[in-house]
Design a protein around this motif. Structure first.
Motif, PDB file in Angstrom:
ATOM      1  N   PRO A  20      -3.510  -0.404   5.123  1.00  0.00           N
ATOM      2  CA  PRO A  20      -2.746  -1.599   4.332  1.00  0.00           C
ATOM      3  C   PRO A  20      -2.958  -1.584   2.880  1.00  0.00           C
ATOM      4  O   PRO A  20      -4.150  -1.640   2.560  1.00  0.00           O
ATOM      5  N   TYR A  21      -1.895  -1.595   2.266  1.00  0.00           N
ATOM      6  CA  TYR A  21      -2.141  -2.135   0.724  1.00  0.00           C
ATOM      7  C   TYR A  21      -2.865  -1.095  -0.144  1.00  0.00           C
ATOM      8  O   TYR A  21      -3.537  -1.636  -0.979  1.00  0.00           O
ATOM      9  N   PHE A  22      -2.531   0.026   0.045  1.00  0.00           N
ATOM     10  CA  PHE A  22      -3.021   0.985  -0.701  1.00  0.00           C
ATOM     11  C   PHE A  22      -2.243   1.224  -1.876  1.00  0.00           C
ATOM     12  O   PHE A  22      -2.468   1.537  -2.809  1.00  0.00           O
ATOM     13  N   PHE A  23      -0.919   1.208  -1.430  1.00  0.00           N
ATOM     14  CA  PHE A  23       0.386   1.278  -2.378  1.00  0.00           C
ATOM     15  C   PHE A  23       0.957  -0.039  -2.497  1.00  0.00           C
ATOM     16  O   PHE A  23       1.369  -0.537  -1.482  1.00  0.00           O
ATOM     17  N   ARG A  24       1.135  -0.597  -3.650  1.00  0.00           N
ATOM     18  CA  ARG A  24       1.983  -1.937  -3.882  1.00  0.00           C
ATOM     19  C   ARG A  24       3.572  -1.564  -3.458  1.00  0.00           C
ATOM     20  O   ARG A  24       3.820  -2.632  -2.977  1.00  0.00           O
ATOM     21  N   GLU A  25       4.105  -0.581  -3.701  1.00  0.00           N
ATOM     22  CA  GLU A  25       5.509  -0.553  -3.317  1.00  0.00           C
ATOM     23  C   GLU A  25       5.727   1.085  -3.344  1.00  0.00           C
ATOM     24  O   GLU A  25       5.049   1.994  -3.369  1.00  0.00           O
TER      25      GLU A  25
END
Length: 343
Positions: free
Chosen positions: A134-139
């Protein structure tokens, strides 16, 4: 003199007529057929992206290339053997197929209650497994821009065996996950008393994997779980949907190094451009599907809340950078640098 000149002209004309005419298009490249492999149970979005990749390749190559879409049972095995020219698959599916053929070992679960889980993946697909955290990419834009930075693609390809026939050319996504909670007010109060980093550490101490650290928070009755609103349009039983998009369903575009190398420079450029366009097409389809699903849920009366993910993103990054959970610090540093640049 005039008669001699007339005879000479007649000879020239007759000689010109006897020359064979140049065939139309003789300089054009011979049409070649490429195979594009996809998993046999792919959803409609992936199939449509495959069709788009086929259409774009044929168009950009001025129809010197045609693309045949084939469905395969084990997509990692196809890539290992190099039996396709192009491969389109979900990152998660590639990982599950890699496990099946012994190219990736899943994290071991703790043997004793309270023991921290061992999270280090081993095998040639280990770095690709990290992209599922999770949350390796912000968007979504960070996936397209940061994930496709040449340094990131090079790092992922470098992690594959030296003789691996396929090369990762592009990352995109087919959907994203949000959160659902049973008590939004209690969750907000809980977060006021505990930072996201404290919450995550508490979950890890309970033996919950950092890969999926959801469930009941601490000793409370508050739970958080992931849902894909596109796939999970079923009743949420009064739960609140939190728009967090902490995890992305990534799509991988691979090409066969050797077979692509044998094409002309123009054809290679056509395939590269087709892959880029198809990655953007996948993002557009995914965004449209998500927007429709959220409108449908809202019209059905499902409560929704926008949440600020910055604190959660920072908490996950601190854990990933700590080196305590078997996550590659090299890829973590690289991804966070690129993601921050494009955020």
């Amino acid at each position: 003199m005039k008669k001699t000149m007339l005879c000479f002209l007649l000879v020239l004309l007759c000689g010109c007529q006897s020359l064979p005419a140049s065939p139309i298009g003789s300089s054009q490249e011979e049409t070649q057929t490429l195979t594009l492999a996809i998993p046999e149970d792919s959803n409609e979005l992936l199939r449509e992206v495959a069709r788009e990749l086929s259409r774009r390749t044929e168009d950009f190559s001025a129809y010197s290339l045609t693309v045949e879409i084939v469905e395969e049972e084990n997509i990692w095995e196809v890539m290992e053997e190099g039996s396709a020219d192009l491969v389109l698959c979900g990152n998660r599916r590639a990982l599950s197929d890699a496990v099946e053929v012994g190219q990736l070992e899943l994290p071991a679960q703790p043997e004793e209650e309270g023991q921290l889980p061992i999270l280090s993946y081993s095998g040639h697909a280990a770095m690709f497994a990290m992209l599922e955290y999770p949350y390796f990419f912000r968007e979504g834009d960070c996936v397209i821009r940061g994930g496709n930075d040449p340094d990131v693609l090079d790092a992922l390809n470098y992690s594959l065996p030296g003789n691996f026939p396929m090369e990762l050319r592009r990352l995109s996504y087919s959907s994203c996950y949000h959160w659902v909670t049973n008590d939004i007010q209690a969750l907000e109060e809980y977060q006021q008393e505990n930072t996201p980093l404290d919450i995550l550490r508490g979950q890890l101490e309970k033996g919950i994997s950092l890969l999926e650290p959801w469930g009941y928070l601490g000793d409370s009755e508050i739970y958080v779980r992931e849902v894909n609103p596109v796939e999970d349009l079923a009743d949420f039983s009064g739960d609140t949907l939190l728009l967090s998009a902490g995890r992305w369903n990534l799509l991988n575009f691979f090409s066969n190094r050797e077979s692509i190398r044998q094409l002309s420079a123009k054809q290679q450029a056509a395939i590269e451009e087709a892959i880029i366009y198809s990655g953007g097409y996948a993002k557009g389809l995914a965004d449209d599907e998500m927007e429709y699903a959220l409108r449908k849920l809202k019209s059905d009366g499902v409560p929704m809340e926008e949440i600020d993910i910055d604190d959660w993103y920072s908490a996950f990054q601190r854990l990933y950078h700590s080196g305590a959970y078997g996550v590659s610090e090299e890829l973590t540093d690289l991804l966070s640098e690129k993601v921050e640049r494009y955020h």
